[in-house]
Design an enzyme around this catalytic site. Structure first.
Site, PDB file in Angstrom:
ATOM      1  CB  ILE A   1     -16.269   1.303 -37.210  1.00 19.35           C
ATOM      2  CG1 ILE A   1     -16.725   1.322 -36.031  1.00 19.35           C
ATOM      3  CG2 ILE A   1     -16.255   2.544 -37.836  1.00 19.35           C
ATOM      4  CD1 ILE A   1     -18.197   2.091 -35.686  1.00 19.35           C
TER       5      ILE A   1
ATOM      6  CG  HIS B   1     -17.476   7.616 -48.101  1.00 19.88           C
ATOM      7  ND1 HIS B   1     -17.521   7.249 -49.503  1.00 19.88           N
ATOM      8  CD2 HIS B   1     -16.409   7.135 -47.528  1.00 19.88           C
ATOM      9  CE1 HIS B   1     -16.317   6.464 -49.574  1.00 19.88           C
ATOM     10  NE2 HIS B   1     -16.030   6.286 -48.204  1.00 19.88           N
TER      11      HIS B   1
ATOM     12  CB  SER C   1     -16.553   2.271 -46.217  1.00 22.72           C
ATOM     13  OG  SER C   1     -16.606   3.109 -46.969  1.00 22.72           O
TER      14      SER C   1
ATOM     15  CB  CYS D   1      12.732  12.100 -48.539  1.00 22.01           C
ATOM     16  SG  CYS D   1      11.488  11.556 -49.722  1.00 22.01           S
TER      17      CYS D   1
ATOM     18  CB  CYS E   1      10.637  11.252 -54.022  1.00 24.22           C
ATOM     19  SG  CYS E   1      11.380  10.027 -54.895  1.00 24.22           S
TER      20      CYS E   1
ATOM     21  NE  ARG F   1     -14.266  -2.411 -47.628  1.00 24.63           N
ATOM     22  CZ  ARG F   1     -13.609  -3.254 -48.699  1.00 24.63           C
ATOM     23  NH1 ARG F   1     -13.233  -4.217 -48.737  1.00 24.63           N
ATOM     24  NH2 ARG F   1     -13.400  -2.258 -49.832  1.00 24.63           N
TER      25      ARG F   1
END
Lengths: 576, 418
Positions: A426, A133, A428, A496, A498, A401
């Site tokens: 703790i 962020h 976001s 795998c 994909c 959260r």
């Protein structure tokens, strides 16, 4: 004004005599019982709001409708840790705990990290949108603000050291109409004061060019260049591995069950693997950090769990949605109170993540998803990018959260107990802040140890900050890939389709410093089963490789924790 | 990187790819057949039930037998067979197609004048149909369960519930019963079963496995292993009806909720896909990208391997005779009673035999006439005694009457027959 009297008054107005408040000096404790969980949370919030952070809130109100659920505990019970005396015991193997373990491994210390789950990063650290962020909505002066800024700036170097893909793509916060432009230009001063560098205002044409899929009504935007995306569990695993490489011990399936505290000092810590006598304890227990604090006789806060659901979309549609991170403001006539943020995030692996929502819950480990959450998430973000479609969903997941009622981080040494350091509350932007939080916690731990011993904690001379990641063969230039296959043909066997993962990479994932020999553990490390078929083709192949690496029969290969066997037995076995 | 040159590169070594490679070889081309797995055969290797080959070989064969017959035919030619080889890159370079293959031996490059995509299909997952709740072990697609049971000899659960009555789901309900698990029921959101009628009779009725239509799984429970599922009735719009939830204890949920053509490589080649998930293609199985052919379940999901091989043989032959040149594409215009018609177009410039089309009706119908009109003139009327969405039907149009220009209009209608 007397803040305590004010909170008592407000609580009385809301709940009458059903709630009592006791003043304990640096915190208040709410007691009583209320019928629904929403009211229990509301009581905590009312008290916290009135107290204006002069004191924190411990909310011990009982919810009559939903008795507190018991935590999921590991199946194992042994004595492998009994009578050990680590210098530091870190409780919790999320991104914060693992970052702390790595930071402390710079010192010559005996470090033990105890994680109750079968792998690191299994709670909030793997169940979020991976955003690094810029800190748009954080109040200056809050710990969230401080550590988010410090942490954000550490990300480029840290990800380079750890070999974790990091995409500093920036974030667009978009607004409907030109009328917002004066305010946006005006806000640039505010962002500078907030410590955000390089924020730009974009007008219609530039915005359209940068993000063509945005709703045409969104014609102005702020661009925050410091936003980025990282794989949150990839980051956590990398931190744990590097800590382990530098001497820290990671003990999975290890849950703390109690502590013996006397004279303001934790004397011993009881776990399902024996009783330990650490010199100092770090509380990085996420949603359980309040309970760990209570074990240590040092509870001055409460966690009220808040669920959030994200959806992950097929990388095929990524280019038609966003190249970075987009969110909008002012597009909603029906803004729900629960839905506080989120956005549409292009992950470091090239998928799109949409979400999250926010719903209060009494259950700290309820990771189940609901249709309504997914519908809300899509309805909300379709206002930013109308082409967003549930048809492209590969999977969805819920995280919980760990906020306190003060809605800020707790990063400090214990108040009543001297040898505990809390990294609690703790939520976001915890992923962004984790590296900076870890530095501060390491400082607090080492200064406590220095006070105790009278000598500075010596540095770990052999500390190496660089971790070698597992090679992703599909991303290598041809000649390097060829070279690897010539050395080990398993790198040429694609299991795998994909995500184009080779058998060699799956075997690598099982030979790491923090191994996790389960299908989901392998999936989080090298991605088989992460793609559009969700393991339809590769899951039996991966299970077989795990069986061959561990020497266990296929029946003993787990999807996740103990008790999650991928197969239950051979065919034609007589049933009980 | 070593590079080798071919006329036709066939990608995918299942019933489609093998048939395409054989047809291309018979037409005189130099052919490479590329298969991801260690052995040819595709999903047939795990289909141990019988019912394969009635059309192609005139016998009832099991899947492995059917695959082995084709594999023998392939091995008796000079077709280059590249097993254990994964196409990591594909593109077009000038007139030729280039693919990079990765295998235990390393990387190699292949160039070809035309490409046949025979990449099969994958199964729709729990998350794609919006199943919510926890994420325990024991929830898997029917095909994955089939791999565990028939290839690895392991049971994915002891008390199983099947969601979706597609053919693999029905076949696995029987298989699990025979292998010692109990199958509590097959749940289908639609009002009618999704699989072939013969499979409902032979896989469910014969084993007393109940089929619950108009009901679906709405939630799953269990932290480590699956412990129970919640099933709900659904309304006509297939939405769960609140208040009808019941919880069924089980440790395994099999999903047979649809197949999706695999076209990741097609997309890398810039091939446009149609509504059914397969490439939009003409009657020669050529996609809208010149020189790229599609066949089998990658083109449209078929209910018989025999159909898969048949369309693939056509694609292989046409890929062999492919020469660049302009196409005169006329798209069929089916009415809404058709769920899918494949292929979607006729290339008037390359019309030799009567073009064959496959279709599914959108709903169950009794006696029905399918009528094709070219510019207002009826060129086909074909009667069907009944039509069901799970059963793929076919018709061909008379090449002699198909004088097509770019502006031709070709419509398809379904009418109730008396």
């Amino acid at each position: 004004m007397d803040r305590v009297k004010e909170s008592v008054k407000r609580l009385k107005a809301a709940f009458g005599d059903r709630v009592a408040l006791r003043d304990h000096g640096h915190y208040v404790r709410l007691e009583g019982s209320l019928r629904v969980w929403e009211d229990v949370v509301r009581a905590g919030s009312i008290a916290a709001k009135a107290l204006k952070k002069r004191k924190s809130v411990v909310n011990a109100i009982v919810c009559e409708e939903l008795p507190a659920p018991k935590p999921q505990e590991p199946a194992v019970r042994d004595l492998v840790l009994d009578n050990t005396r680590p210098d530091v015991l870190i409780i919790g193997g999320g991104v914060v705990g693992c970052a702390i373990a790595r930071e402390l491994s710079r010192y010559k210390l005996d470090i033990l990290l105890a994680e109750k789950e079968y792998d690191v990063a299994l709670h909030a650290s793997s169940r979020n949108d991976g955003m690094v962020h810029p800190g748009i909505d954080l109040r200056r002066g809050s710990l969230k603000h401080t550590y988010n800024h410090l942490g954000n700036r550490m990300y480029d170097d840290l990800c380079r050291e750890l070999g974790v893909p990091f995409n500093r793509c920036g974030q667009y916060l978009c607004f409907p109409g030109r009328r917002w432009l004066p305010a946006l230009y005006g806000s640039l001063v505010y962002w500078a004061w907030q410590g955000l560098r390089g924020v730009k205002v974009l007008r219609k044409k530039a915005l359209r060019q940068a993000e063509p899929a945005l709703d045409p009504k969104l014609t102005s935007a702020l661009f925050f260049p410091s936003a980025g995306s990282v794989c949150p569990y990839g980051m956590t695993i990398a931190l744990a591995e590097n800590a382990a490489e530098n001497g820290a011990k990671i003990s999975l399936n290890t849950v703390v069950e109690g502590m013996e505290v006397s004279g303001g000092v934790i004397q011993s810590v009881a776990t399902n693997r024996g009783t330990l006598r650490p010199k100092v304890v770090v509380n990085a227990a996420g949603v359980y950090s309040d309970e760990v604090a209570a074990y240590a006789n040092d509870q001055f806060f409460s966690i009220h769990p808040r669920r959030g659901t994200n959806a992950l979309l097929d990388s095929k549609v990524s280019d038609s949605l966003t190249n970075s991170i987009v969110a909008s403001y002012g597009m909603s006539e029906t803004k729900t109170t629960h839905s506080k943020g989120g956005g549409i995030v292009r992950t470091a692996e090239g998928n799109i993540l949409v979400g999250p929502d926010a719903v209060e819950t009494p259950e700290k480990e309820d990771f189940s998803t609901t249709r309504i959450s997914i519908e809300n998430v899509f309805a909300k973000h379709r206002r930013t990018v109308p082409a967003l479609s549930e048809r492209a969903v590969i999977t969805y997941f819920t995280g919980v959260r760990a906020p306190t009622y003060e809605e800020d981080f707790i990063i400090q040494t214990g108040i009543s107990t001297r040898n505990i350091v809390h990294a609690a509350g703790i939520q976001s932007p915890g992923l962004t802040a984790a590296p900076a939080i870890a530095k501060e916690i390491a400082r607090l731990v080492t200064s406590y140890l220095r006070e105790q011993s009278g000598a500075a904690v010596p540095a770990n001379e052999s500390f190496n900050p660089v971790r070698k990641p597992i090679v992703k063969t599909a991303h290598l230039p041809d000649h390097e890939r060829e070279g690897l296959i010539q050395k080990n043909p398993d790198y040429g066997v694609i299991v795998c389709r994909c995500e184009e993962v080779s058998a060699g990479e799956v075997r690598d994932a099982l030979r790491r410093p923090v191994p996790c020999a389960t299908a989901d553990g392998v999936k989080r490390r090298v991605r088989p089963g992460m793609g559009r078929c969700q393991g339809g083709f590769c899951s039996p192949l991966v299970a077989r490789i795990i069986a061959s690496e561990t020497g266990l029969p296929l029946e003993s290969v787990m999807k996740s924790a103990e008790g999650s066997a991928v197969v239950v037995g051979g065919v034609k076995e007589v049933l009980p | 990187m070593i590079s080798s040159h071919y006329d036709v590169a066939v990608i995918g070594g299942g019933p489609a790819g093998m048939a395409a490679a054989l047809a291309a070889r018979e037409a005189g081309s130099k052919v490479i057949l590329i298969e991801r797995e260690a052995r040819l055969g595709g999903v047939l290797k795990q289909c141990v039930h019988d019912g394969f080959g009635l059309l192609r070989f005139g016998e009832r064969l099991t899947g492995p037998e059917y695959a082995y017959r084709y594999e023998t035919l392939v091995r008796n030619t000079d077709i280059t067979v590249a097993t254990g080889s994964f196409v990591t890159r594909i593109g077009q370079d000038g007139g030729a197609f280039t693919a990079a293959l990765v295998s235990r031996d390393g990387l190699r490059a292949v160039t070809a004048k035309s490409v046949v995509l025979a990449t099969g299909c994958r199964e729709r997952t729990a998350k794609q149909i919006g199943i919510h709740g926890t994420r325990p072990a024991g929830i898997l697609t029917a095909g994955t369960a089939q791999y565990y049971v028939n290839i690895l000899g392991k049971l994915p659960g002891k008390r199983c519930l099947v969601l979706g009555s597609g053919d693999i789901g029905l076949i696995m309900a029987r298989r699990l019963t025979l292998e010692g698990a109990s199958v509590l029921g097959v749940y289908e959101a639609k009002p009618t079963p999704g699989g072939l009628t013969r499979n409902v009779a032979q896989c469910l009725d014969d084993y007393d496995i109940p089929l619950y239509t108009s009901s679906t799984v709405t939630r799953v429970f269990g932290r480590n292993r699956l412990e129970a599922v919640e099933v709900s009735a659904v309304d006509a719009a297939m939405r769960p009806v609140p208040g009808t939830e019941t919880v069924v204890e089980c440790d395994c949920l099999l999903l047979s909720v649809g197949l999706i053509p695999e076209n990741e490589l097609a997309e890398k080649l810039g091939v446009p896909l149609g509504a059914g998930g397969g490439p939009v293609s003409d009657h020669n199985c050529m996609t809208l990208a010149d020189g790229v052919f599609s066949c089998g379940n990658a083109l449209h999901v078929s209910d018989l391997a025999d159909y898969v091989s048949e369309s693939a043989a056509l694609a292989g032959a046409r890929a062999a005779s492919y020469r660049p040149g302009k196409r005169t594409l006329v798209f069929l215009q089916p009415d809404e009673r058709f769920q899918i018609v494949s292929p979607q177009a006729i290339d008037g410039s390359r019309l030799t035999d009567d073009p064959v089309f496959f279709f599914r009706s959108a709903t169950e119908k009794g006696r029905t006439t399918v009528r094709a009109e070219l510019d207002g003139k009826v060129i086909l009327e074909k009667r069907y005694s009944q039509l069901r969405p799970p059963e793929m039907e076919r018709f061909s149009l008379p090449a002699g009457q198909l004088a097509l220009t770019a502006s031709s209009k070709l419509t398809l209608r379904m009418e109730d027959a008396v």
